[in-house]
Design a protein around this motif. Structure first.
Motif, PDB file in Angstrom:
ATOM      1  N   LEU A 207      -9.095  11.908 -23.901  1.00 32.33           N
ATOM      2  CA  LEU A 207     -10.475  12.147 -24.331  1.00 32.33           C
ATOM      3  C   LEU A 207     -10.892  13.604 -24.120  1.00 32.33           C
ATOM      4  O   LEU A 207     -11.552  14.187 -24.986  1.00 32.33           O
ATOM      5  N   LEU A 208     -10.510  14.195 -22.999  1.00 28.18           N
ATOM      6  CA  LEU A 208     -10.869  15.594 -22.765  1.00 28.18           C
ATOM      7  C   LEU A 208     -10.162  16.515 -23.752  1.00 28.18           C
ATOM      8  O   LEU A 208     -10.744  17.503 -24.221  1.00 28.18           O
ATOM      9  N   THR A 209      -8.921  16.194 -24.084  1.00 29.43           N
ATOM     10  CA  THR A 209      -8.197  16.985 -25.086  1.00 29.43           C
ATOM     11  C   THR A 209      -8.888  16.873 -26.436  1.00 29.43           C
ATOM     12  O   THR A 209      -9.102  17.877 -27.130  1.00 29.43           O
ATOM     13  N   ARG A 210      -9.267  15.674 -26.790  1.00 29.26           N
ATOM     14  CA  ARG A 210      -9.980  15.459 -28.056  1.00 29.26           C
ATOM     15  C   ARG A 210     -11.315  16.205 -28.061  1.00 29.26           C
ATOM     16  O   ARG A 210     -11.688  16.848 -29.055  1.00 29.26           O
TER      17      ARG A 210
ATOM     18  N   VAL B   9     -14.605  20.976 -29.637  1.00 29.48           N
ATOM     19  CA  VAL B   9     -15.358  22.167 -29.240  1.00 29.48           C
ATOM     20  C   VAL B   9     -14.738  23.404 -29.879  1.00 29.48           C
ATOM     21  O   VAL B   9     -15.456  24.293 -30.351  1.00 29.48           O
ATOM     22  N   ASP B  10     -13.406  23.468 -29.935  1.00 25.34           N
ATOM     23  CA  ASP B  10     -12.743  24.600 -30.597  1.00 25.34           C
ATOM     24  C   ASP B  10     -13.156  24.687 -32.065  1.00 25.34           C
ATOM     25  O   ASP B  10     -13.389  25.777 -32.586  1.00 25.34           O
ATOM     26  N   LEU B  11     -13.260  23.555 -32.732  1.00 24.40           N
ATOM     27  CA  LEU B  11     -13.665  23.541 -34.139  1.00 24.40           C
ATOM     28  C   LEU B  11     -15.136  23.909 -34.310  1.00 24.40           C
ATOM     29  O   LEU B  11     -15.499  24.629 -35.242  1.00 24.40           O
ATOM     30  N   GLN B  12     -15.968  23.391 -33.431  1.00 20.42           N
ATOM     31  CA  GLN B  12     -17.416  23.611 -33.531  1.00 20.42           C
ATOM     32  C   GLN B  12     -17.822  25.003 -33.086  1.00 20.42           C
ATOM     33  O   GLN B  12     -18.808  25.547 -33.581  1.00 20.42           O
ATOM     34  N   GLY B  13     -17.105  25.565 -32.145  1.00 18.63           N
ATOM     35  CA  GLY B  13     -17.510  26.822 -31.531  1.00 18.63           C
ATOM     36  C   GLY B  13     -18.546  26.554 -30.455  1.00 18.63           C
ATOM     37  O   GLY B  13     -19.025  25.434 -30.289  1.00 18.63           O
TER      38      GLY B  13
ATOM     39  N   GLY C 174     -24.847  27.409 -30.509  1.00 16.73           N
ATOM     40  CA  GLY C 174     -25.535  28.503 -31.182  1.00 16.73           C
ATOM     41  C   GLY C 174     -24.705  29.180 -32.264  1.00 16.73           C
ATOM     42  O   GLY C 174     -25.234  29.981 -33.020  1.00 16.73           O
ATOM     43  N   ARG C 175     -23.435  28.865 -32.360  1.00 14.80           N
ATOM     44  CA  ARG C 175     -22.582  29.465 -33.392  1.00 14.80           C
ATOM     45  C   ARG C 175     -22.389  28.450 -34.507  1.00 14.80           C
ATOM     46  O   ARG C 175     -22.302  27.255 -34.266  1.00 14.80           O
ATOM     47  N   GLU C 176     -22.303  28.949 -35.726  1.00 20.91           N
ATOM     48  CA  GLU C 176     -22.063  28.061 -36.867  1.00 20.91           C
ATOM     49  C   GLU C 176     -20.721  27.378 -36.714  1.00 20.91           C
ATOM     50  O   GLU C 176     -19.717  28.030 -36.410  1.00 20.91           O
ATOM     51  N   PRO C 177     -20.656  26.062 -36.921  1.00 21.83           N
ATOM     52  CA  PRO C 177     -19.370  25.354 -36.824  1.00 21.83           C
ATOM     53  C   PRO C 177     -18.402  25.781 -37.925  1.00 21.83           C
ATOM     54  O   PRO C 177     -18.829  26.155 -39.008  1.00 21.83           O
ATOM     55  N   GLU C 178     -17.101  25.735 -37.593  1.00 24.83           N
ATOM     56  CA  GLU C 178     -16.072  26.083 -38.570  1.00 24.83           C
ATOM     57  C   GLU C 178     -15.875  24.990 -39.605  1.00 24.83           C
ATOM     58  O   GLU C 178     -15.451  25.246 -40.705  1.00 24.83           O
ATOM     59  N   ARG C 179     -16.184  23.761 -39.217  1.00 25.50           N
ATOM     60  CA  ARG C 179     -16.025  22.630 -40.132  1.00 25.50           C
ATOM     61  C   ARG C 179     -17.344  22.363 -40.836  1.00 25.50           C
ATOM     62  O   ARG C 179     -18.389  22.291 -40.203  1.00 25.50           O
ATOM     63  N   PRO C 180     -17.322  22.191 -42.145  1.00 18.94           N
ATOM     64  CA  PRO C 180     -18.557  21.949 -42.875  1.00 18.94           C
ATOM     65  C   PRO C 180     -19.277  20.652 -42.491  1.00 18.94           C
ATOM     66  O   PRO C 180     -20.481  20.572 -42.579  1.00 18.94           O
ATOM     67  N   ASP C 181     -18.539  19.654 -42.020  1.00 22.08           N
ATOM     68  CA  ASP C 181     -19.155  18.358 -41.701  1.00 22.08           C
ATOM     69  C   ASP C 181     -19.698  18.330 -40.284  1.00 22.08           C
ATOM     70  O   ASP C 181     -20.204  17.325 -39.827  1.00 22.08           O
TER      71      ASP C 181
END
Length: 161
Positions: free
Chosen positions: A138-141, A146-150, A153-160
């Motif tokens: 679960l922590l890895t997931r 978090v890596d994808l979202q940033g 306050g930062r725009e997420p890398e994934r559109p969804d």
């Protein structure tokens, strides 16, 4: 419990876990000298890049530490000053500098990793193996997301996102 209450509980737990990154400076030493957590992060960034067969640049270290380029450069300077890393010209691009671990940096990484694993083993010693496995999954997931979202306050890398 509602999803919002679970998220609130997760937030509270993450705030409490901030102490994981504020271990006493005396916990990890290089030749008897305490090593700053920021230098441990620089060492870890360089080691992971090397393990992936890649050079580590200031830009990579900035991304790993989630800092600005100028801050990452200062962190590298600090780690270099105590002999954990050194700057070298990039073999692929003369305009770039790579940051590489020294022998002292590799030893410090080993001590830091051993320190963390020993501590985690002690904390989780009474947990059933299945629970430790589930927590790791679960922590890895969560870290992957978090890596994808940033960061907040930062725009997420994934559109969804």
């Amino acid at each position: 419990m509602s999803r919002e209450e679970h998220v609130d509980g997760l937030d509270a737990a993450l705030v409490r876990l901030r102490r994981l990154w504020s271990a006493p400076r005396s916990s990890i030493k290089d030749d008897g000298i305490p090593v700053d957590m920021s230098s441990i992060l620089v060492v870890e960034a360089c080691a992971r890049a090397a393990e992936a067969g890649q050079d580590s640049t200031i830009r990579d270290i900035a991304a790993f530490t989630d800092t600005e380029h100028s801050t990452a450069s200062r962190l590298v300077d600090k780690a270099a000053k105590v002999g954990l890393v050194q700057r070298e010209p990039s073999s692929s691009d003369a305009r770039r500098t790579r940051v590489v671990l020294t022998d002292s940096g590799r030893r410090t990484r080993e001590r830091a990793t051993d320190f963390r694993l020993t501590w985690l083993t002690r904390v989780l010693r009474h947990w059933p193996t299945g629970d430790v496995e589930h927590l790791a999954e679960l922590l890895t997931r969560f870290a992957d997301e978090v890596d994808l979202q940033g960061p907040p306050g930062r725009e997420p890398e994934r559109p969804d996102a």
